[in-house]
Motif scaffolding. Structure first.
Motif, mmCIF file in Angstrom:
data_model
loop_
_atom_site.group_PDB
_atom_site.id
_atom_site.type_symbol
_atom_site.label_atom_id
_atom_site.label_comp_id
_atom_site.label_asym_id
_atom_site.label_seq_id
_atom_site.Cartn_x
_atom_site.Cartn_y
_atom_site.Cartn_z
ATOM 1 N N TYR A 177 0.862 -1.176 0.000
ATOM 2 C CA TYR A 177 0.000 0.000 0.000
ATOM 3 C C TYR A 177 0.904 1.233 0.000
ATOM 4 N N GLU A 178 0.618 2.195 -0.877
ATOM 5 C CA GLU A 178 1.516 3.338 -0.984
ATOM 6 C C GLU A 178 0.769 4.605 -1.375
ATOM 7 N N LYS A 179 1.188 5.712 -0.775
ATOM 8 C CA LYS A 179 0.743 7.050 -1.175
ATOM 9 C C LYS A 179 1.983 7.925 -1.285
ATOM 10 N N VAL A 180 2.206 8.489 -2.465
ATOM 11 C CA VAL A 180 3.348 9.375 -2.688
ATOM 12 C C VAL A 180 2.839 10.815 -2.688
ATOM 13 N N TYR A 181 3.462 11.673 -1.887
ATOM 14 C CA TYR A 181 3.027 13.059 -1.762
ATOM 15 C C TYR A 181 3.760 13.929 -2.788
ATOM 16 N N PRO A 182 3.113 14.998 -3.257
ATOM 17 C CA PRO A 182 3.699 15.816 -4.325
ATOM 18 C C PRO A 182 4.693 16.862 -3.815
ATOM 19 N N PHE A 183 5.392 16.544 -2.732
ATOM 20 C CA PHE A 183 6.355 17.487 -2.178
ATOM 21 C C PHE A 183 7.364 16.735 -1.308
ATOM 22 N N GLY A 184 8.394 17.423 -0.909
ATOM 23 C CA GLY A 184 9.397 16.868 -0.009
ATOM 24 C C GLY A 184 9.754 17.889 1.050
ATOM 25 N N TRP A 185 10.682 17.506 1.931
ATOM 26 C CA TRP A 185 11.179 18.404 2.965
ATOM 27 C C TRP A 185 12.618 18.785 2.647
ATOM 28 N N LEU A 186 12.876 20.069 2.515
ATOM 29 C CA LEU A 186 14.235 20.578 2.412
ATOM 30 C C LEU A 186 14.713 20.883 3.827
ATOM 31 N N GLY A 187 15.722 20.150 4.285
ATOM 32 C CA GLY A 187 16.198 20.292 5.645
ATOM 33 C C GLY A 187 17.555 20.960 5.710
ATOM 34 N N ILE A 188 17.758 21.747 6.753
ATOM 35 C CA ILE A 188 19.036 22.396 6.991
ATOM 36 C C ILE A 188 19.440 22.187 8.451
ATOM 37 N N LEU A 189 20.697 21.833 8.664
ATOM 38 C CA LEU A 189 21.257 21.655 10.002
ATOM 39 C C LEU A 189 22.305 22.731 10.205
ATOM 40 N N THR A 227 8.158 18.299 -5.336
ATOM 41 C CA THR A 227 8.909 17.130 -5.791
ATOM 42 C C THR A 227 9.806 17.520 -6.964
ATOM 43 N N GLY A 228 11.028 17.028 -6.949
ATOM 44 C CA GLY A 228 11.960 17.326 -8.026
ATOM 45 C C GLY A 228 12.811 18.547 -7.789
ATOM 46 N N THR A 229 12.638 19.221 -6.636
ATOM 47 C CA THR A 229 13.442 20.401 -6.333
ATOM 48 C C THR A 229 14.915 20.021 -6.207
ATOM 49 N N ASP A 230 15.788 20.848 -6.770
ATOM 50 C CA ASP A 230 17.234 20.662 -6.675
ATOM 51 C C ASP A 230 17.732 21.371 -5.423
ATOM 52 N N VAL A 231 18.329 20.624 -4.506
ATOM 53 C CA VAL A 231 18.799 21.222 -3.252
ATOM 54 C C VAL A 231 19.806 22.338 -3.516
ATOM 55 N N ASN A 232 20.569 22.235 -4.594
ATOM 56 C CA ASN A 232 21.570 23.262 -4.901
ATOM 57 C C ASN A 232 20.953 24.577 -5.360
ATOM 58 N N ALA A 233 19.649 24.546 -5.668
ATOM 59 C CA ALA A 233 18.969 25.772 -6.073
ATOM 60 C C ALA A 233 18.610 26.650 -4.878
ATOM 61 N N TRP A 234 18.787 26.112 -3.676
ATOM 62 C CA TRP A 234 18.449 26.842 -2.451
ATOM 63 C C TRP A 234 19.728 27.195 -1.698
ATOM 64 N N SER A 235 20.057 28.452 -1.653
ATOM 65 C CA SER A 235 21.178 28.904 -0.828
ATOM 66 C C SER A 235 20.744 28.933 0.631
ATOM 67 N N ASP A 236 21.705 28.968 1.543
ATOM 68 C CA ASP A 236 21.367 29.076 2.964
ATOM 69 C C ASP A 236 20.521 30.317 3.227
ATOM 70 N N GLU A 237 20.891 31.418 2.612
ATOM 71 C CA GLU A 237 20.165 32.670 2.835
ATOM 72 C C GLU A 237 18.712 32.550 2.389
ATOM 73 N N MET A 238 18.481 31.887 1.258
ATOM 74 C CA MET A 238 17.111 31.700 0.774
ATOM 75 C C MET A 238 16.289 30.866 1.758
ATOM 76 N N ILE A 239 16.914 29.839 2.314
ATOM 77 C CA ILE A 239 16.197 28.976 3.271
ATOM 78 C C ILE A 239 15.843 29.748 4.532
ATOM 79 N N TRP A 240 16.802 30.496 5.078
ATOM 80 C CA TRP A 240 16.525 31.269 6.288
ATOM 81 C C TRP A 240 15.412 32.284 6.036
ATOM 82 N N ASP A 241 15.452 32.945 4.886
ATOM 83 C CA ASP A 241 14.412 33.932 4.567
ATOM 84 C C ASP A 241 13.033 33.271 4.503
#
Length: 390
Positions: A177-189, A227-241
């Motif tokens: 049984y499976e449900k795939v969501y149309p998004f993901g989590w971009l995480g920063i540590l 879904t499909g977002t490139d992590v390299n497209a997000w700078s640290d500054e963009m994530i914090w904002d």
């Protein structure tokens, strides 16, 4: 080589099972495809239910968790302008959760295994379980170019969603049984002071955000991305904002920022395989199920599998009874589906679903209004968050 239990996978579920069996006098061998450094490099969950903390105590690996972990009595959940603190301790009669990273749990288990020179074979290639439909199962693997064989009584597949254990199940024996969501989590540590002493879950018009932590000086944040977002497209500054926007003005004013020390995107899915037992092969953890991280159930749900599985194996050897083994799948799946429901509900409450639009936004707000006005609804949320009983 001969052992009683062969465990495939040296993540936290495989190592916890191995440690519990060792303390019960049961011999086991753990096989892991990756290196120890690789296993420790995986950044995962950080909220532990009381059931899991109790199992770590039972396994004799809880001392550092109690010294360095952060007990949390509650958390904040927000949709739009509605903000609600869920007082876990009050709503559940004293139960709390522990914020302590999965990496730290794995390290504590690795250290315990190293201290007793446990049989863990890292970088084992081409691991294959055999003959688990009879009374003499075995596991073969390649190491340094040579083929090896482990004879055993039982095989426990703790090797994750992409592992060989579930793939070895005969065709037609498994229902998925499976449900795939149309998004993901971009995480920063980041080595930045957490924005709050408790977790904040937020749903903004632009998407979900979570303010979490690993310690008083190490913060973990997430934002919803397509879904499909490139992590390299997000700078640290963009994530914090974006975090400042989604978490709101009050959190933005307190937020400390800093360079990321880890940045990644995790897809979201709900998945369950049934059953979890095939003769003398048992699946546990991500080998049998996946939950969205919204409800903090991934590692905790693996631990509940290990609770049922370790108890069943101990009962087999100590009491010569197979009742626990015969009922392992049924008992584990009953709790798995409740956790799947909760994780799905938290995900639908807190994320933007583009295809649902304005209707979904009103349903989410109605859900929040009900939570804010109903202690019974808050109790239900709290008892699921701290973990249903085993």
């Amino acid at each position: 080589m001969r052992t009683q239990v062969a465990i495939i996978g040296a993540g936290p579920s495989g190592l916890l099972l191995s440690q519990l069996l060792y303390r019960a006098g049961i011999d086991c061998v753990v096989l892991e495809h990756r290196s120890p450094d690789y296993v420790l490099s995986r950044i995962r969950a950080g909220v532990l239910e009381q059931g899991l903390t109790g199992m770590l105590e039972e396994a004799g690996v809880a001392d550092r968790m109690h010294r360095e972990g952060l007990p949390h009595d509650g958390f904040t959940i927000a949709v739009g302008e509605t903000r609600l603190r869920i007082d876990l301790k009050d709503l559940t009669g004293g139960k709390t959760v522990m914020v302590y990273g999965q990496t730290e749990v794995t390290k504590d288990l690795m250290d315990a295994h190293a201290s007793r020179d446990a049989k863990i074979i890292y970088q084992a290639d081409d691991v294959i379980p055999h003959d688990f439909d009879g009374n003499s199962p075995k596991v073969t693997y390649l190491k340094d170019g040579q083929r090896h064989e482990i004879l055993c009584d039982f095989i426990c597949g703790c090797d994750g969603y992409h592992g060989i254990s579930r793939k070895s199940v005969p065709e037609g024996a498994l229902t998925e049984y499976e449900k795939v969501y149309p998004f993901g989590w971009l995480g920063i540590l980041s080595y930045a002071k957490p924005v709050d002493h408790e977790l904040i879950y937020a749903n903004h018009d632009t998407g979900f955000a979570l303010a979490s932590m690993r310690s008083h000086t190490l913060s973990r944040y997430y934002i919803q991305v397509p879904t499909g977002t490139d992590v390299n497209a997000w700078s640290d500054e963009m994530i914090w904002d974006e975090l400042k926007i989604r978490l709101g003005a009050e959190a933005a004013e307190r937020m400390e920022t800093g360079p990321s020390i880890e940045k990644s995107i995790a897809p979201l899915r709900s998945y369950v395989a049934e059953p979890l037992r095939f003769g003398r092969l048992m699946l546990a953890g991500d080998a049998g199920h996946i939950v969205p991280p919204t409800g903090a159930k991934g590692l905790n749900l693996a631990a509940s599998d290990i609770h049922y599985l370790s108890g069943a194996l101990i009962e087999h050897y100590a009491e010569k009874s197979d009742a626990g083994i015969d009922h392992y799948s049924q008992r584990a799946l009953a709790r798995i589906w409740k956790a799947e429901r909760f994780s799905w509900w938290m995900t639908t409450l807190l994320h933007q679903f583009p295809e649902l639009g304005a209707f979904n936004a009103r349903i989410q707000q109605a859900d929040m209004d009900y939570l804010a006005s109903s202690r019974a609804a808050q109790v239900s949320l709290a008892e699921n968050y701290v973990g249903l009983p085993y």
